[in-house]
Design a protein around this motif. Structure first.
Motif, PDB file in Angstrom:
ATOM      1  N   VAL A 148       0.856  -1.180   0.000  1.00 31.44           N
ATOM      2  CA  VAL A 148       0.000   0.000   0.000  1.00 31.44           C
ATOM      3  C   VAL A 148       0.891   1.229   0.000  1.00 31.44           C
ATOM      4  N   SER A 149       0.536   2.208  -0.807  1.00 26.88           N
ATOM      5  CA  SER A 149       1.249   3.486  -0.821  1.00 26.88           C
ATOM      6  C   SER A 149       0.360   4.550  -0.212  1.00 26.88           C
ATOM      7  N   ILE A 150       0.959   5.383   0.604  1.00 23.85           N
ATOM      8  CA  ILE A 150       0.211   6.462   1.253  1.00 23.85           C
ATOM      9  C   ILE A 150       0.919   7.766   0.936  1.00 23.85           C
ATOM     10  N   ILE A 151       0.136   8.749   0.532  1.00 29.15           N
ATOM     11  CA  ILE A 151       0.705  10.065   0.253  1.00 29.15           C
ATOM     12  C   ILE A 151      -0.005  11.082   1.138  1.00 29.15           C
ATOM     13  N   PHE A 152       0.793  11.939   1.749  1.00 28.60           N
ATOM     14  CA  PHE A 152       0.255  13.028   2.559  1.00 28.60           C
ATOM     15  C   PHE A 152       0.479  14.319   1.792  1.00 28.60           C
ATOM     16  N   CYS A 153      -0.583  15.059   1.604  1.00 29.36           N
ATOM     17  CA  CYS A 153      -0.444  16.316   0.885  1.00 29.36           C
ATOM     18  C   CYS A 153      -1.404  17.355   1.456  1.00 29.36           C
ATOM     19  N   ASP A 154      -1.099  18.599   1.161  1.00 30.07           N
ATOM     20  CA  ASP A 154      -1.949  19.702   1.602  1.00 30.07           C
ATOM     21  C   ASP A 154      -2.591  20.304   0.359  1.00 30.07           C
ATOM     22  N   ILE A 155      -3.909  20.276   0.314  1.00 34.22           N
ATOM     23  CA  ILE A 155      -4.633  20.823  -0.829  1.00 34.22           C
ATOM     24  C   ILE A 155      -4.972  22.275  -0.510  1.00 34.22           C
ATOM     25  N   CYS A 156      -4.532  23.173  -1.384  1.00 33.70           N
ATOM     26  CA  CYS A 156      -4.781  24.602  -1.173  1.00 33.70           C
ATOM     27  C   CYS A 156      -6.267  24.893  -1.205  1.00 33.70           C
ATOM     28  N   ASP A 157      -6.720  25.707  -0.291  1.00 33.81           N
ATOM     29  CA  ASP A 157      -8.122  26.134  -0.190  1.00 33.81           C
ATOM     30  C   ASP A 157      -9.088  24.959  -0.041  1.00 33.81           C
ATOM     31  N   PHE A 158      -8.667  23.936   0.683  1.00 35.99           N
ATOM     32  CA  PHE A 158      -9.518  22.758   0.833  1.00 35.99           C
ATOM     33  C   PHE A 158     -10.796  23.096   1.599  1.00 35.99           C
ATOM     34  N   ASP A 159     -10.710  24.012   2.564  1.00 34.66           N
ATOM     35  CA  ASP A 159     -11.920  24.432   3.291  1.00 34.66           C
ATOM     36  C   ASP A 159     -12.948  25.024   2.334  1.00 34.66           C
ATOM     37  N   LYS A 160     -12.494  25.841   1.400  1.00 33.06           N
ATOM     38  CA  LYS A 160     -13.399  26.448   0.423  1.00 33.06           C
ATOM     39  C   LYS A 160     -13.990  25.372  -0.493  1.00 33.06           C
ATOM     40  N   ILE A 161     -13.140  24.409  -0.884  1.00 32.43           N
ATOM     41  CA  ILE A 161     -13.601  23.327  -1.767  1.00 32.43           C
ATOM     42  C   ILE A 161     -14.677  22.497  -1.071  1.00 32.43           C
ATOM     43  N   THR A 162     -14.480  22.196   0.208  1.00 33.07           N
ATOM     44  CA  THR A 162     -15.472  21.389   0.934  1.00 33.07           C
ATOM     45  C   THR A 162     -16.796  22.119   1.079  1.00 33.07           C
ATOM     46  N   ASN A 163     -16.754  23.447   1.125  1.00 27.37           N
ATOM     47  CA  ASN A 163     -18.001  24.210   1.219  1.00 27.37           C
ATOM     48  C   ASN A 163     -18.727  24.292  -0.123  1.00 27.37           C
ATOM     49  N   ASP A 164     -17.968  24.268  -1.205  1.00 28.52           N
ATOM     50  CA  ASP A 164     -18.559  24.459  -2.527  1.00 28.52           C
ATOM     51  C   ASP A 164     -19.112  23.173  -3.146  1.00 28.52           C
ATOM     52  N   TYR A 165     -18.599  22.005  -2.755  1.00 27.20           N
ATOM     53  CA  TYR A 165     -18.980  20.748  -3.404  1.00 27.20           C
ATOM     54  C   TYR A 165     -19.688  19.812  -2.433  1.00 27.20           C
ATOM     55  N   SER A 166     -20.463  18.904  -2.999  1.00 26.66           N
ATOM     56  CA  SER A 166     -21.153  17.891  -2.192  1.00 26.66           C
ATOM     57  C   SER A 166     -20.151  16.805  -1.784  1.00 26.66           C
ATOM     58  N   PRO A 167     -20.497  15.984  -0.801  1.00 29.63           N
ATOM     59  CA  PRO A 167     -19.589  14.904  -0.389  1.00 29.63           C
ATOM     60  C   PRO A 167     -19.241  13.942  -1.525  1.00 29.63           C
ATOM     61  N   ASP A 168     -20.213  13.614  -2.379  1.00 28.20           N
ATOM     62  CA  ASP A 168     -19.943  12.709  -3.501  1.00 28.20           C
ATOM     63  C   ASP A 168     -18.959  13.333  -4.490  1.00 28.20           C
ATOM     64  N   GLU A 169     -19.132  14.619  -4.754  1.00 19.00           N
ATOM     65  CA  GLU A 169     -18.207  15.306  -5.669  1.00 19.00           C
ATOM     66  C   GLU A 169     -16.806  15.388  -5.069  1.00 19.00           C
ATOM     67  N   LEU A 170     -16.733  15.590  -3.747  1.00 17.82           N
ATOM     68  CA  LEU A 170     -15.415  15.617  -3.091  1.00 17.82           C
ATOM     69  C   LEU A 170     -14.715  14.274  -3.187  1.00 17.82           C
ATOM     70  N   ILE A 171     -15.448  13.201  -2.978  1.00 15.20           N
ATOM     71  CA  ILE A 171     -14.846  11.873  -3.049  1.00 15.20           C
ATOM     72  C   ILE A 171     -14.338  11.593  -4.449  1.00 15.20           C
ATOM     73  N   SER A 172     -15.115  11.929  -5.462  1.00 18.03           N
ATOM     74  CA  SER A 172     -14.652  11.700  -6.836  1.00 18.03           C
ATOM     75  C   SER A 172     -13.452  12.600  -7.144  1.00 18.03           C
ATOM     76  N   PHE A 173     -13.412  13.806  -6.613  1.00 21.04           N
ATOM     77  CA  PHE A 173     -12.284  14.701  -6.800  1.00 21.04           C
ATOM     78  C   PHE A 173     -11.012  14.131  -6.153  1.00 21.04           C
ATOM     79  N   LEU A 174     -11.162  13.598  -4.938  1.00 24.68           N
ATOM     80  CA  LEU A 174     -10.000  13.065  -4.223  1.00 24.68           C
ATOM     81  C   LEU A 174      -9.527  11.741  -4.811  1.00 24.68           C
ATOM     82  N   ASP A 175     -10.436  10.976  -5.401  1.00 20.33           N
ATOM     83  CA  ASP A 175     -10.031   9.702  -6.013  1.00 20.33           C
ATOM     84  C   ASP A 175      -9.298   9.993  -7.316  1.00 20.33           C
TER      85      ASP A 175
END
Length: 102
Positions: free
Chosen positions: A75-102
Motif C-alpha cells: 500500500v502506498s500512502i501520500i500526505f499532501c496539503d490541498i490549497c483552499d480545501f476548506d473552500k472546496i469542501t463548502n462548494d462541493y457535495s460529499p460525492d463530488e469531493l470523493i470523486s475529486f479526491l479519487d
C-alpha cells in the motif's frame, strides 16, 4: 466450677462459630461483588468494541487472539496539503469531493 465450664465452653464455641460464619459470608459477598464488577467492566468494554470494530475482529478479540493484522499487500500512502480545501469542501457535495479526491 463444673457447671460454669459446661456453660462457658458451648457458648464460646457457638460465639466463635458465629464470628467465623460472619467473616466467611462477608468474604463471599466481597468476592461476588468483585466478580460482578469485573464481568460488568468486561461487558462494557466488549460493548464499546462492538461499535468500533468489524465482526471478524471482535470474534478474534473474543477468542483471545493477540495478533489480528492481516497481510493486505503493498500500500502506498501520500500526505499532501490541498490549497483552499476548506473552500472546496463548502462548494462541493460529499460525492463530488470523493470523486475529486479519487
Amino acid at each position: 466450677m463444673v457447671i460454669t465450664y459446661y456453660l462457658i465452653t458451648p457458648i464460646s464455641i457457638g460465639l466463635l462459630c458465629a464470628i467465623m460464619g460472619y467473616y466467611v459470608i462477608k468474604d463471599a459477598k466481597t468476592q461476588y461483588q468483585l466478580l460482578k464488577t469485573t464481568e460488568d467492566e468486561y461487558q462494557r468494554a466488549y460493548s464499546i468494541l462492538s461499535f468500533l470494530l468489524p465482526d471478524f475482529v471482535k470474534a478474534r478479540v473474543k477468542d483471545g487472539t493477540t495478533y489480528i493484522a492481516e497481510d493486505k499487500g503493498t500500500v502506498s500512502i501520500i500526505f499532501c496539503d490541498i490549497c483552499d480545501f476548506d473552500k472546496i469542501t463548502n462548494d462541493y457535495s460529499p460525492d463530488e469531493l470523493i470523486s475529486f479526491l479519487d
